[in-house]
Design a protein around this motif. Structure first.
Motif, PDB file in Angstrom:
ATOM      1  N   ASN A  76      46.377 -28.118  -4.677  1.00  0.00           N
ATOM      2  CA  ASN A  76      47.363 -28.237  -3.611  1.00  0.00           C
ATOM      3  C   ASN A  76      48.034 -29.589  -3.799  1.00  0.00           C
ATOM      4  OD1 ASN A  76      48.922 -28.506  -1.345  1.00  0.00           O
ATOM      5  ND2 ASN A  76      47.344 -27.798   0.089  1.00  0.00           N
ATOM      6  N   HIS A  82      57.186 -30.508  -4.335  1.00  0.00           N
ATOM      7  CA  HIS A  82      58.628 -30.304  -4.200  1.00  0.00           C
ATOM      8  C   HIS A  82      59.468 -31.218  -5.085  1.00  0.00           C
ATOM      9  CE1 HIS A  82      57.024 -28.001  -0.947  1.00  0.00           C
ATOM     10  NE2 HIS A  82      56.601 -29.074  -0.307  1.00  0.00           N
ATOM     11  N   HIS A 102      48.833 -23.489  -1.113  1.00  0.00           N
ATOM     12  CA  HIS A 102      49.343 -24.181   0.074  1.00  0.00           C
ATOM     13  C   HIS A 102      48.782 -23.515   1.317  1.00  0.00           C
ATOM     14  CE1 HIS A 102      52.215 -26.356  -2.368  1.00  0.00           C
ATOM     15  NE2 HIS A 102      52.456 -25.218  -2.983  1.00  0.00           N
ATOM     16  N   LEU A 103      48.392 -24.335   2.285  1.00  0.00           N
ATOM     17  CA  LEU A 103      47.923 -23.805   3.563  1.00  0.00           C
ATOM     18  C   LEU A 103      49.054 -23.091   4.300  1.00  0.00           C
ATOM     19  CD1 LEU A 103      46.087 -27.090   4.341  1.00  0.00           C
ATOM     20  CD2 LEU A 103      44.893 -24.891   4.454  1.00  0.00           C
ATOM     21  N   SER A 104      50.199 -23.771   4.384  1.00  0.00           N
ATOM     22  CA  SER A 104      51.345 -23.215   5.113  1.00  0.00           C
ATOM     23  C   SER A 104      52.198 -22.359   4.175  1.00  0.00           C
ATOM     24  CB  SER A 104      52.179 -24.360   5.697  1.00  0.00           C
ATOM     25  OG  SER A 104      52.750 -25.134   4.653  1.00  0.00           O
ATOM     26  N   ARG A 113      61.056 -27.539   1.214  1.00  0.00           N
ATOM     27  CA  ARG A 113      59.702 -27.068   0.868  1.00  0.00           C
ATOM     28  C   ARG A 113      59.715 -25.757   0.092  1.00  0.00           C
ATOM     29  NH1 ARG A 113      56.228 -30.496   3.821  1.00  0.00           N
ATOM     30  NH2 ARG A 113      57.198 -31.111   5.770  1.00  0.00           N
TER      31      ARG A 113
HETATM   32  C1  DQA Z   1      51.327 -28.201   1.803  1.00  0.00           C
HETATM   33  C2  DQA Z   1      52.827 -27.946   2.012  1.00  0.00           C
HETATM   34  C3  DQA Z   1      53.649 -29.149   1.594  1.00  0.00           C
HETATM   35  O1  DQA Z   1      55.021 -28.908   1.836  1.00  0.00           O
HETATM   36  C4  DQA Z   1      53.235 -30.372   2.385  1.00  0.00           C
HETATM   37  O2  DQA Z   1      53.944 -31.500   1.933  1.00  0.00           O
HETATM   38  C5  DQA Z   1      51.763 -30.612   2.353  1.00  0.00           C
HETATM   39  C6  DQA Z   1      50.871 -29.468   2.484  1.00  0.00           C
HETATM   40  C7  DQA Z   1      50.467 -27.040   2.346  1.00  0.00           C
HETATM   41  O3  DQA Z   1      49.283 -26.981   1.973  1.00  0.00           O
HETATM   42  O4  DQA Z   1      50.934 -26.236   3.147  1.00  0.00           O
HETATM   43  O5  DQA Z   1      51.313 -31.741   2.294  1.00  0.00           O
HETATM   44  O6  DQA Z   1      51.080 -28.296   0.405  1.00  0.00           O
END
Ligand code: DQA
Length: 150
Positions: A76, A82, A102-104, A113
């Motif tokens: 991650n 990005h 990615h979590l989100s 993003r």
């Molecule tokens: C992330 C998504 C990225 O855009 C963000 O900068 C993160 C976490 C995620 O795990 O959803 O730091 O990678």
């Protein structure tokens, strides 16, 4: 047969999980996520190690050091996803299979993003499943490694 060795790497701000924007990332800490991954690794019968850094160079150094030590990586990259061409080059350079997680759901948030400069050099990208993104990422990586081994 020797055990597969997998490195799980987390980039900037992921050490703050649990307190960081819980409405976006949930309330599970990185430590708890790593414990879940370790459980899954035991079920899959693979060796797993963890690394987190807030520094681009440290992540790149760790990827370099993973060559010949690990069979694959679940990564991650946080916001480096990005815009870090340096991290992208490191992934391509070490030649290890990397699954980006990615979590989100990065495709459903701010425009910046939606672009991942690292995904094109990864074997898969899994986004938006919360902690399950890591567990699924590990599964996909291990399946690929076992397929290669046959
Ligand atoms: C992330 C998504 C990225 O855009 C963000 O900068 C993160 C976490 C995620 O795990 O959803 O730091 O990678």
């Amino acid at each position: 047969m020797t055990m597969l060795r997998v490195l799980v790497m987390n980039g900037p701000n992921l050490n703050l999980l649990g307190v960081r924007e819980p409405e976006v990332y949930g309330t599970t800490t990185l430590e708890a996520i790593e414990a879940r991954i370790a459980e899954k690794a035991a079920v899959l019968d693979v060796d797993v190690s963890f690394f987190q850094s807030n520094h681009e160079g440290a992540l790149i150094d760790h990827l370099h050091e993973a060559m010949g030590v690990f069979d694959g990586v679940v990564l991650n990259p946080g916001a480096y996803t990005h815009y870090s061409y340096a991290l992208r080059d490191a992934i391509a350079g070490v030649g290890l299979p990397v699954v980006e997680v990615h979590l989100s759901d990065i495709g459903a948030r701010e425009d910046f993003r939606a672009v991942s400069v690292t995904a094109p050099v990864c074997i898969a990208q899994i986004s938006g499943l919360g902690v399950d993104s890591y567990l699924e990422g590990l599964e996909v990586l291990v399946a690929r490694l076992r397929e290669e081994d046959r």
